[in-house]
Design a protein around this motif. Structure first.
Motif, mmCIF file in Angstrom:
data_model
loop_
_atom_site.group_PDB
_atom_site.id
_atom_site.type_symbol
_atom_site.label_atom_id
_atom_site.label_comp_id
_atom_site.label_asym_id
_atom_site.label_seq_id
_atom_site.Cartn_x
_atom_site.Cartn_y
_atom_site.Cartn_z
ATOM 1 N N ALA A 308 -5.667 -64.336 41.480
ATOM 2 C CA ALA A 308 -7.030 -64.081 41.008
ATOM 3 C C ALA A 308 -8.054 -64.434 42.084
ATOM 4 N N LEU A 309 -7.799 -65.513 42.830
ATOM 5 C CA LEU A 309 -8.700 -65.887 43.924
ATOM 6 C C LEU A 309 -8.707 -64.806 44.999
ATOM 7 N N SER A 310 -7.533 -64.264 45.308
ATOM 8 C CA SER A 310 -7.415 -63.204 46.306
ATOM 9 C C SER A 310 -8.205 -61.965 45.880
ATOM 10 N N GLU A 311 -8.053 -61.585 44.621
ATOM 11 C CA GLU A 311 -8.768 -60.404 44.111
ATOM 12 C C GLU A 311 -10.279 -60.605 44.199
ATOM 13 N N LEU A 312 -10.734 -61.813 43.854
ATOM 14 C CA LEU A 312 -12.160 -62.113 43.913
ATOM 15 C C LEU A 312 -12.660 -62.095 45.355
ATOM 16 N N ALA A 313 -11.883 -62.666 46.268
ATOM 17 C CA ALA A 313 -12.287 -62.746 47.676
ATOM 18 C C ALA A 313 -12.499 -61.368 48.283
ATOM 19 N N LEU A 314 -11.682 -60.414 47.899
ATOM 20 C CA LEU A 314 -11.776 -59.074 48.479
ATOM 21 C C LEU A 314 -12.995 -58.303 47.963
ATOM 22 N N ARG A 315 -13.709 -58.861 47.012
ATOM 23 C CA ARG A 315 -14.939 -58.240 46.537
ATOM 24 C C ARG A 315 -16.151 -58.692 47.360
ATOM 25 N N SER A 316 -15.928 -59.687 48.251
ATOM 26 C CA SER A 316 -16.970 -60.100 49.183
ATOM 27 C C SER A 316 -16.805 -59.296 50.468
ATOM 28 N N THR A 317 -17.594 -59.619 51.491
ATOM 29 C CA THR A 317 -17.531 -58.912 52.770
ATOM 30 C C THR A 317 -17.169 -59.889 53.871
ATOM 31 N N PRO A 318 -16.666 -59.402 55.020
ATOM 32 C CA PRO A 318 -16.309 -60.311 56.118
ATOM 33 C C PRO A 318 -17.470 -61.230 56.488
ATOM 34 N N GLY A 319 -17.149 -62.511 56.654
ATOM 35 C CA GLY A 319 -18.180 -63.499 56.924
ATOM 36 C C GLY A 319 -18.718 -64.157 55.680
ATOM 37 N N SER A 320 -18.292 -63.707 54.511
ATOM 38 C CA SER A 320 -18.617 -64.350 53.225
ATOM 39 C C SER A 320 -20.122 -64.553 53.030
ATOM 40 N N HIS A 321 -20.907 -63.591 53.540
ATOM 41 C CA HIS A 321 -22.364 -63.660 53.388
ATOM 42 C C HIS A 321 -22.917 -64.924 54.041
ATOM 43 N N GLY A 322 -22.278 -65.350 55.146
ATOM 44 C CA GLY A 322 -22.749 -66.521 55.882
ATOM 45 C C GLY A 322 -22.162 -67.838 55.430
ATOM 46 N N LEU A 323 -21.330 -67.819 54.399
ATOM 47 C CA LEU A 323 -20.729 -69.046 53.880
ATOM 48 C C LEU A 323 -19.501 -69.400 54.728
ATOM 49 N N VAL A 324 -19.427 -70.638 55.177
ATOM 50 C CA VAL A 324 -18.303 -71.095 56.002
ATOM 51 C C VAL A 324 -17.719 -72.360 55.395
ATOM 52 N N LEU A 344 -18.897 -77.293 53.475
ATOM 53 C CA LEU A 344 -19.305 -75.955 53.068
ATOM 54 C C LEU A 344 -20.699 -75.711 53.643
ATOM 55 N N ALA A 345 -20.801 -74.783 54.579
ATOM 56 C CA ALA A 345 -22.056 -74.519 55.287
ATOM 57 C C ALA A 345 -22.544 -73.106 54.981
ATOM 58 N N GLY A 346 -23.826 -72.866 55.270
ATOM 59 C CA GLY A 346 -24.384 -71.535 55.098
ATOM 60 C C GLY A 346 -24.859 -71.236 53.695
ATOM 61 N N LEU A 347 -25.111 -72.284 52.914
ATOM 62 C CA LEU A 347 -25.552 -72.061 51.540
ATOM 63 C C LEU A 347 -26.983 -71.519 51.509
ATOM 64 N N ARG A 348 -27.116 -70.346 50.975
ATOM 65 C CA ARG A 348 -28.415 -69.747 50.689
ATOM 66 C C ARG A 348 -28.346 -69.169 49.272
ATOM 67 N N ARG A 349 -29.494 -68.878 48.751
ATOM 68 C CA ARG A 349 -29.498 -68.360 47.375
ATOM 69 C C ARG A 349 -28.591 -67.146 47.234
ATOM 70 N N GLU A 350 -28.624 -66.248 48.219
ATOM 71 C CA GLU A 350 -27.835 -65.017 48.109
ATOM 72 C C GLU A 350 -26.340 -65.227 48.366
ATOM 73 N N SER A 351 -25.986 -66.350 49.027
ATOM 74 C CA SER A 351 -24.559 -66.602 49.307
ATOM 75 C C SER A 351 -23.889 -67.440 48.224
ATOM 76 N N MET A 352 -24.686 -67.971 47.266
ATOM 77 C CA MET A 352 -24.125 -68.861 46.248
ATOM 78 C C MET A 352 -23.533 -68.060 45.094
ATOM 79 N N LYS A 353 -22.476 -67.339 45.443
ATOM 80 C CA LYS A 353 -21.763 -66.525 44.464
ATOM 81 C C LYS A 353 -20.267 -66.804 44.591
ATOM 82 N N ALA A 358 -14.915 -67.620 47.319
ATOM 83 C CA ALA A 358 -13.492 -67.243 47.313
ATOM 84 C C ALA A 358 -13.079 -66.728 48.692
ATOM 85 N N ARG A 359 -13.901 -65.833 49.264
ATOM 86 C CA ARG A 359 -13.549 -65.298 50.583
ATOM 87 C C ARG A 359 -13.630 -66.390 51.655
#
Length: 484
Positions: A308-324, A344-353, A358-359
């Protein structure tokens, strides 16, 4: 034409494969758990009666499994030490696995020889709790009577080979097994008895180190027994890896190993310089956090499993919207940050999903292993192809991201007991060398593992950008961690 057998005695079970001598095709298989009273989910005991390994072996070989077999190879768990007295009896149960009791002993030994660099130069590895040399120090400090009675030291595969041959006067081991002890140098090909004495307090008899294609002996029934080796070396041999190949293993922790032409001394302790089962070398780099980072993320997100984590991760894009995610959840060994925590770095409002977290867990795990690969590359180890092992290697998210993050072709072999297959291949080599039908310098050319091959392709540039994003966060959070 003929058949040979390979047995793999892991911490929990014995698995036996019977293979065609010429092709390596698996003809028959046997399996039996070790008769250990361990509750489900409980950790394996640190002390194990080696007779359990023999009982398991006998059960796995039942039903005529070994009928017609001409040679046997033995692979076993790493770091299991069997201390014997002068009569060949076990002084105490075997000291097996990652024994946390010996952590203080490891620090004592490092100091006693003059530091990490001194150990790296001496034997190619720095003492850790699991190492046989460290367990000897623990034995001397906590069980001095047992230590004083110890006259012979064997590892698990040495002991099983010796038992199969009827406990002869000659006791043997191989380069692969010896290289993990902490008192044999892969660089010089010789024991360091002084380090045994430093750890145990006195000298003992050590098994003779024989060559990759040599036989340890022949049973009265005419069954040839090859040298045997450790589980890591046997798995590499069973996979058929060679120069330019690396193996990345995804367990709770991770490991990266590659075939190399020489032993590598590394004072940081990140590289363990092992010998392989062919006469080459097998430097290994370990990370403490691999699949445990995925499981932690799945639990945090309330997901039922890694699929389930894998399936969720593939719905994001490379770089995880800046989340590291720096996945140092248990501290880390590569880089050497034993007391740190994850970041966990790169937290912004748009990356907090959830999809981005998951990605980021997959990218963080794989980038951590890419760091380990770079430790080897930085020492001149060629890595042109990676074999990806472990149950998590089958996850779609891992297969989608690994080639571009590692930057090379990734091979995902079909699940098999490659350690047992490697032990059988060693048996075929020893049999052929003994009969004069195989060159002792060249192992039998068995069919390679059936596998899925993944290429970085057009995703390479994107993957390397994700990797740089990860490295930037790591350098900002832990500056100079890899230069220490």
């Amino acid at each position: 034409m003929g058949i040979v057998a390979g047995l793999d005695s892991s911490p929990a079970f014995t698995r036996i494969v019977v293979c065609d001598t010429d092709t390596g095709a698996v003809l028959r298989q046997g399996y039996a758990p070790h008769p250990l009273d361990v509750p489900d989910g409980a950790p394996r005991p640190s002390d194990v009666d080696p007779q359990a390994w023999l009982l398991s072996l006998g059960e796995a070989a039942g039903g005529g499994l070994l009928e017609g077999v001409q040679a046997i190879g033995v692979s076993t768990q790493a770091n299991a030490v069997v201390p014997l007295d002068a009569q060949g009896n076990t002084v105490r149960p075997a000291m097996a696995g990652a024994d946390k009791r010996a952590q203080v002993a490891a620090a004592d030994l490092i100091d006693a020889l003059g530091g990490r660099e001194a150990w790296a130069q001496a034997v190619g590895c720095v003492p850790q709790a699991a190492r046989p040399v460290t367990k000897l120090r623990w034995l001397a400090k906590t069980e001095p009577e047992n230590a004083s009675r110890t006259a012979v030291l064997l590892q698990a595969h040495d002991w099983l080979v010796w038992q199969l041959l009827g406990r002869p006067v000659r006791r043997t081991t191989d380069r692969g097994g010896a290289s993990g002890t902490g008192y044999w140098s892969a660089a010089t090909g010789a024991y360091r008895p002084d380090l045994v004495e430093l750890a145990l307090g006195h000298q003992v008899a050590l098994p003779e180190v024989i060559g990759p294609a040599e036989a340890a002996g022949t049973t009265p029934e005419g069954l040839l027994i090859s040298a045997g080796t450790g589980e890591t070396m046997a798995a590499a041999f069973g996979l058929g890896i060679g120069l330019g190949d690396a193996v990345v293993s995804l367990g709770a922790s991770g490991s990266v190993m590659a075939v190399h032409t020489e032993a590598l001394a590394d004072q940081t302790g990140m590289i363990t310089s092992l010998a392989d089962a062919t006469g080459m070398h097998l430097p290994v780099v370990t990370t403490l956090n691999a699949v445990r980072a995925l499981r932690g993320t799945a639990e945090l997100l309330g997901l039922p499993d890694l699929e389930a984590l894998s399936e969720l991760a593939l719905r994001s894009t490379p770089g995880s919207h800046g989340l590291v995610l720096l996945p140092y959840l248990e501290g880390e060994r590569t880089p050497n940050l034993p007391h740190t925590a994850g970041t966990l770095a790169g937290l912004r409002r748009e990356s907090m999903k959830a999809v981005h977290l998951a990605r980021a867990s997959f990218e963080g795990m794989l980038c951590g292993l890419a760091d380990a690969l770079d430790v080897l590359r930085g020492r001149g180890v060629a890595v042109r192809r990676i074999f990806l092992l472990g149950q998590a290697a089958e996850l779609p998210a891992v297969q989608a991201m690994a080639p571009s993050l590692f930057g090379v072709q990734v091979v995902v072999p079909q699940p098999a007991d490659y350690a047992a297959i490697g032990a059988a291949r060693q048996a075929a080599w020893a049999l052929g060398a003994a009969r004069g039908t195989l060159d002792p310098r060249t192992p039998p050319a068995w069919h390679g593992a059936a596998a899925q091959v993944l290429e970085p392709g057009d995703d390479l540039a994107v993957g390397q950008a994700v990797r740089q994003q990860y490295v930037a966060v790591r350098e900002q959070t832990h500056p100079g961690a890899f230069r220490a």
